[in-house]
Structures are given as structure tokens and as C-alpha cells.
Scaffold this motif. Sequence first.
Motif: not given
Length: 86
Positions: A13-16, A19-29
Amino acid sequence: MTEPPANALLFEVPPPPTPVDRLLALARHYTQHNDMLDLLLDLLLADSAEPDPATHVAAAQGLATETLAVIKSIHDERLYESAELS
């Protein structure tokens, strides 16, 4: 072909995301959402049609929910304990 043992699947199972990855994904969205709004506005101006206010409501609500979740994850993040930071 043999199947792997059942307990071997627990470790694949990939790790969650961090927060930095989530912020980058949010910026992309947000960027994609704003680009779609710009395209919609260009189409509306070209057609001289009345805009539908509910066109991107679901996407905007999803972005707001995701933003709040990212903010909460950052607030819940523990700071690195260091004598220099204290």
C-alpha cells in the motif's frame, strides 16, 4: 503461477501523501479549475448567452473541501523538535 501470501499484500500500500504533496496537488486543481472558468467565460462571451451559475459549483465545492482538509493536515503536523527551534 503461485499467488503471493496474503500478508505480503499488506506492505504494497503506498504511503499517504505528505502535506506538501497535497498542497501541490491542490494548487494544480485550482489552476485547472481557473483555466476551465476562463474557457467557459470565453465561450459565453462568444455566444452572448447567459451564464449558468451552477456550472462549476461542484468543482468549487470540492476544491473548498480539499483546501480545508489540507489546512487541517498542516495544522495537525508536528513540528520538528529541535533545541535550535525552541
